[in-house]
Write an enzyme that holds these catalytic residues in place. Structure first.
Site, mmCIF file in Angstrom:
data_model
loop_
_atom_site.group_PDB
_atom_site.id
_atom_site.type_symbol
_atom_site.label_atom_id
_atom_site.label_comp_id
_atom_site.label_asym_id
_atom_site.label_seq_id
_atom_site.Cartn_x
_atom_site.Cartn_y
_atom_site.Cartn_z
ATOM 1 N N TYR A 267 -2.059 -0.317 10.988
ATOM 2 C CA TYR A 267 -2.339 -1.283 9.739
ATOM 3 C C TYR A 267 -0.884 -0.633 8.877
ATOM 4 C CZ TYR A 267 -3.540 -1.697 4.504
ATOM 5 O OH TYR A 267 -3.607 -1.990 3.206
ATOM 6 N N THR B 131 0.789 -1.176 0.123
ATOM 7 C CA THR B 131 0.130 -0.038 0.081
ATOM 8 C C THR B 131 0.676 1.229 -0.119
ATOM 9 O OG1 THR B 131 -1.614 1.145 1.207
ATOM 10 C CG2 THR B 131 -0.179 -0.258 2.440
ATOM 11 N N ASP B 132 0.232 2.691 -0.364
ATOM 12 C CA ASP B 132 0.828 3.569 -0.495
ATOM 13 C C ASP B 132 0.909 4.187 1.275
ATOM 14 O OD1 ASP B 132 -1.742 4.357 -0.012
ATOM 15 O OD2 ASP B 132 -1.768 5.839 -1.422
ATOM 16 N N GLU B 133 0.223 3.502 1.904
ATOM 17 C CA GLU B 133 0.222 4.060 3.461
ATOM 18 C C GLU B 133 1.523 3.878 3.929
ATOM 19 O OE1 GLU B 133 -3.581 3.534 5.503
ATOM 20 O OE2 GLU B 133 -4.581 3.690 4.109
ATOM 21 N N LYS C 170 1.945 -3.213 7.252
ATOM 22 C CA LYS C 170 2.236 -3.418 5.950
ATOM 23 C C LYS C 170 3.860 -3.040 5.541
ATOM 24 C CE LYS C 170 -0.054 -4.532 2.990
ATOM 25 N NZ LYS C 170 -0.543 -5.774 2.310
#
Ligand code: NAD
Ligand code: DAU
Length: 355
Positions: A161, A135-137, A165
């Protein structure tokens, strides 16, 4: 891409099931390992039920022995790893499951993959791939004028989260550098489209609007996300599996930054047209207490994927969001099944304290 055998993890979830359906459509054989948590749903795969190109196995990425037996039995050309706990709000309420699945689960999968890869004949070893879907997060939050995230942007995860990741990405990287496992990682922006669980912004707003319920916008609604239609994400993953360079990471994005409030208003406008009896749906917009640590802005620079591998998103936001609303309206039975039972408990837990 030639016909391949793919071991897909999390293939009963939102993006995973879209990927499995597309993989079968493209002529691949898919072994689909999914634990069927609250987010996994076999109804997503109803259209390929009984199709010999798809084998569903209910099981966890935390079960190393099961993964090893699947690798031995099916000799996949690639592992495509989607399985995860994926909802930021749930990670705030209960982070432990995120560490367990996203960190320990990815580690267990990597370790089983490494043992298997080492046992392969050289020719198979050269073509084997471990594709990690991320993810970009992991990059944190951008200010309004900062350049979009690129592959060299430092990791600054802000939610449990995102941190879980990020940890999984680091493990994947380490298995490449230390052991030579042929990995590729993709970091993607926010997806939308069919089969997304209605705890996430777009399907939640469509569902609530249809039901005449409040549309809960966190904070001031000015947070920005870069939305990508799920089929474009799947297409990017196929492209990277086929031609991505080993050990590399590729950012995937929609070139489509939108403020949350604008997204909700667009949904309301489409629904005013398609379900006129509830119009204007924007009257349901309700500002609620913000998400703790809420990232302000995500934007993805996907120049590397575009220039190196020639991928571009095909769906415009205008057409994709309309298709998505139509899909949810046409699949009311799917939604109805999903929002029964445990879903109600989550809505009570997450939104009860915000208003
Ligand atoms: P999802 O929550 O809809 O699906 C997750 C799937 O994983 C479910 O089917 C669930 O049953 C399965 N799963 C959970 N724990 C498991 C375990 N221990 N073993 C096997 N299966 C397990 O998630 P999604 O939105 O489809 O996201 C898929 C992946 O893509 C995730 O890794 C996520 O981090 C990543 N991602 C998502 C987005 C997005 O916008 N949704 C964007 C970028 C990256
Ligand atoms: O950026 C990629 C990520 O996108 C993925 O890695 C995650 O798995 C996926 O869930 C998604 O995370 P977000 O937190 O960005 O998505 P979500 O749909 O939960 O929220 C989108 C934005 O909308 C975010 O700014 C929070 C806001 N929001 C969300 C909900 C559920 C609201 O304002 N109200 C809501 O009720």
């Amino acid at each position: 891409m030639d016909r391949k055998v793919l071991l897909v993890t999390g293939g009963a979830g939102f993006i995973g099931s879209n990927f499995v359906l597309e993989g079968v459509r493209r002529g691949h054989k898919v072994v689909n390992l999914d634990a069927l948590t609250y987010a996994g749903n076999l109804d997503n795969l109803a259209s390929i039920e009984g199709n010999p190109a798809h084998l569903f196995v209910r099981g966890s990425i935390l079960d190393g022995a099961l993964i090893s037996s699947l690798l031995t039995a099916h000799q996949p050309d690639a592992i495509v790893h989607f399985a995860a706990e994926s909802h930021v709000d749930r990670s705030i309420v209960g982070p432990a499951a995120f560490v367990q699945t996203n960190v320990t689960g990815t580690f267990t999968l990597l370790d089983a993959a490494l043992q298997h890869w080492r046992s392969l004949p050289v020719i198979k070893r050269d073509t084997f791939r471990f594709h990690h879907v991320s993810t970009d997060e992991v990059y944190g939050s951008l200010g309004p004028h900062e350049p979009a995230f690129h592959e060299e942007t430092p990791y600054r995860p802000n939610s449990p989260y995102a941190a879980s990741k990020a940890a999984s990405d680091h493990l994947v990287r380490a298995y490449f550098h230390t052991y030579g496992l042929p990995v590729v990682t993709t970091n993607c922006s926010n997806n939308y489209g069919p089969y997304q669980f209605p705890e996430k912004l777009i399907p939640l707003m469509i569902h609530n609007a249809v039901e005449g319920k409040a549309l809960p916008v966190y904070g001031d609604g000015q947070n920005v996300r870069d939305w990508l239609y799920v089929a474009d994400h799947c297409d990017a993953i196929f492209t990277v599996i086929e031609r991505g360079r080993l050990g590399e990471t590729y950012n995937i994005g929609g070139l489509n930054e939108q403020k949350n409030l604008d997204v909700v208003n667009i949904l309301c406008t489409i629904l005013d047209e398609l379900c006129a009896q509830g119009a204007p749906h924007s009257r349901l917009i309700t500002f609620v207490k913000d998400r703790p640590g809420h990232d302000r802005r995500y934007a993805i620079d996907c120049t590397k994927l575009q220039s190196e591998l020639g991928w571009v998103p095909k769906e415009s936001f205008r057409s994709g969001i309309r298709k998505t609303v139509e899909w949810y309206l046409e699949n009311a039975k799917w939604v109805e099944k999903v929002v029964s039972g445990q879903y109600r408990d989550w809505i009570g837990e997450n939104y009860g304290s915000r208003t």
